[in-house]
Design an enzyme around this catalytic site. Sequence first.
Site, PDB file in Angstrom:
ATOM      1  N   HIS A 101      39.659  35.475  35.131  1.00  0.00           N
ATOM      2  CA  HIS A 101      40.654  36.167  35.608  1.00  0.00           C
ATOM      3  C   HIS A 101      41.726  36.539  34.444  1.00  0.00           C
ATOM      4  O   HIS A 101      41.591  36.149  33.306  1.00  0.00           O
ATOM      5  CB  HIS A 101      41.981  35.559  36.313  1.00  0.00           C
ATOM      6  N   ASP A 104      43.870  34.279  32.896  1.00  0.00           N
ATOM      7  CA  ASP A 104      43.310  32.866  32.402  1.00  0.00           C
ATOM      8  C   ASP A 104      42.987  33.113  30.812  1.00  0.00           C
ATOM      9  O   ASP A 104      42.993  32.365  30.037  1.00  0.00           O
ATOM     10  CB  ASP A 104      41.918  32.728  32.694  1.00  0.00           C
TER      11      ASP A 104
HETATM   12  C1  XUL Z   1      40.800  30.473  45.171  1.00  0.00           C
HETATM   13  C2  XUL Z   1      39.823  30.900  44.538  1.00  0.00           C
HETATM   14  C3  XUL Z   1      39.575  31.953  43.240  1.00  0.00           C
HETATM   15  C4  XUL Z   1      38.784  33.106  43.370  1.00  0.00           C
HETATM   16  C5  XUL Z   1      38.857  34.022  42.188  1.00  0.00           C
HETATM   17  O1  XUL Z   1      40.685  29.374  45.938  1.00  0.00           O
HETATM   18  O2  XUL Z   1      38.304  30.422  44.990  1.00  0.00           O
HETATM   19  O3  XUL Z   1      39.623  31.243  42.356  1.00  0.00           O
HETATM   20  O4  XUL Z   1      37.613  32.519  43.339  1.00  0.00           O
HETATM   21  O5  XUL Z   1      40.103  34.501  42.480  1.00  0.00           O
END
Ligand code: XUL
Length: 435
Positions: A101, A104
């Site tokens: 993300h 991150d």
């Molecule tokens: C949250 C989740 C996230 C997504 C990406 O439960 O699974 O980490 O995979 O935003």
Amino acid sequence: MNTGFFDGISPVRYEGPDSTNPLAFRHYNPDEVIMGKRMEEHLRFAVAYWHSLAWEGGDPFGGHTFERPWHPQNDMGRAKLKADVAFEMFALLGQPFYCWHDADIRPEGATFAESQRNFEEIIDYFAGKMDAGGPRLLWGTANMFSHRRFMSGAATNPDPDVFAWAAATVKNCMDATQKLGGENYVLWGGREGYETLLNTDMGRELDHMGRFLNMVVEYKHKIGFKGQIMVEPKPQEPSKHQYDYDAATCYGFLQKYGLEGEVTLNLEQGHAILAGHSFEHEIATATSLGVFGSIDMNRNDYQSGWDTDQFPNNVPEVALAYYHILNAGGFTRGGTNFDAKLRRQSLDPQDLIAAHVGGMDVCARGFKAAVAMVADGGLQAALETRYCGWDTPEARTMLGGSLEQAAARVVSGDVDPQPRSGRQEMLENYVNRFV
Ligand code: XUL
Ligand code: CO
């Protein structure tokens, strides 16, 4: 420059089932050719940057436990140290992909422009490391659930300025994903939902979410991004209710907003369980509706009822998941992402490596069991026997005919159905021969 974080740990190698080395693969042999393809290309493992590098070990009752040298993550120096350690970890594991993300990988700036500059600088830093032999990007995504501006949603926020902020954020993340040659782009709507219907106009929020996703797809075509756009179903947590509840709900949403054929699903094992399904249920739903994209292979603790994001360790569950994936033709651009984190007491660098080694090995064992079931053909043969009545000309004609025509065959006395065993226990015993 070596950070020294993983000092004393050597690159993980396949040593075979008899190895007692805790940091060796016993089942995952990337080069083993199965059904004409290397195991690495079948499974397409990815490490999640957020859980492994960014998460500090907090829970609702306590703060960070990990105290990594790059925590707290509030300046570019630490962001680069974190990146150095991340790519050292990838080199030890040798997995082919990773995921991030925006939040991150870069410190949040005081303004959007500063956050963007930080992000772009780190993306260039990653590009250098990827060119130097690092893993490829399975998918990029935007974190639109942690910062307080997103507390009431991103695309579904009652404030149109937040919708705009979300658009700017996703645009940057898609540009970066494209720049790094990413295979896919994911949207998980953790706060696209509600806490209470008392303050929520659900119809309006769904329309906004549908329009937002259409904008994402339009932008994908505009920039010529070749990867899949995926949404990730989850029923709740952090929101009380999330609109992307499960695979079937997402499919209905995609249909309503004209996005079937454009958007596929990133299915997560733990999210399936939270929705009251098995993982294979979610995979079978998506494959039968033609929207299967990729998986997050992390489980929940079945007692706690939370999304605990643990590394997989249940071979029979994993085997059935891969069985359904293989039957649908395997991954194309998708893969197996470990959206999984250590337990907060697992403090040591070697815990991070061991967790991934175990996850990859469990997946490899499950995958091999799935391959053996496909090759043996027992489940497929049972299905063919169970549905063979539908191969008759009468049955085919009936499907193309009317309710009265179907009724007429019964009334004329031609039809006298005799119940037959579903053989569930025999099939469960059959699966147990392979897992
Ligand atoms: C949250 C989740 C996230 C997504 C990406 O439960 O699974 O980490 O995979 O935003
Ligand atoms: Co996930």
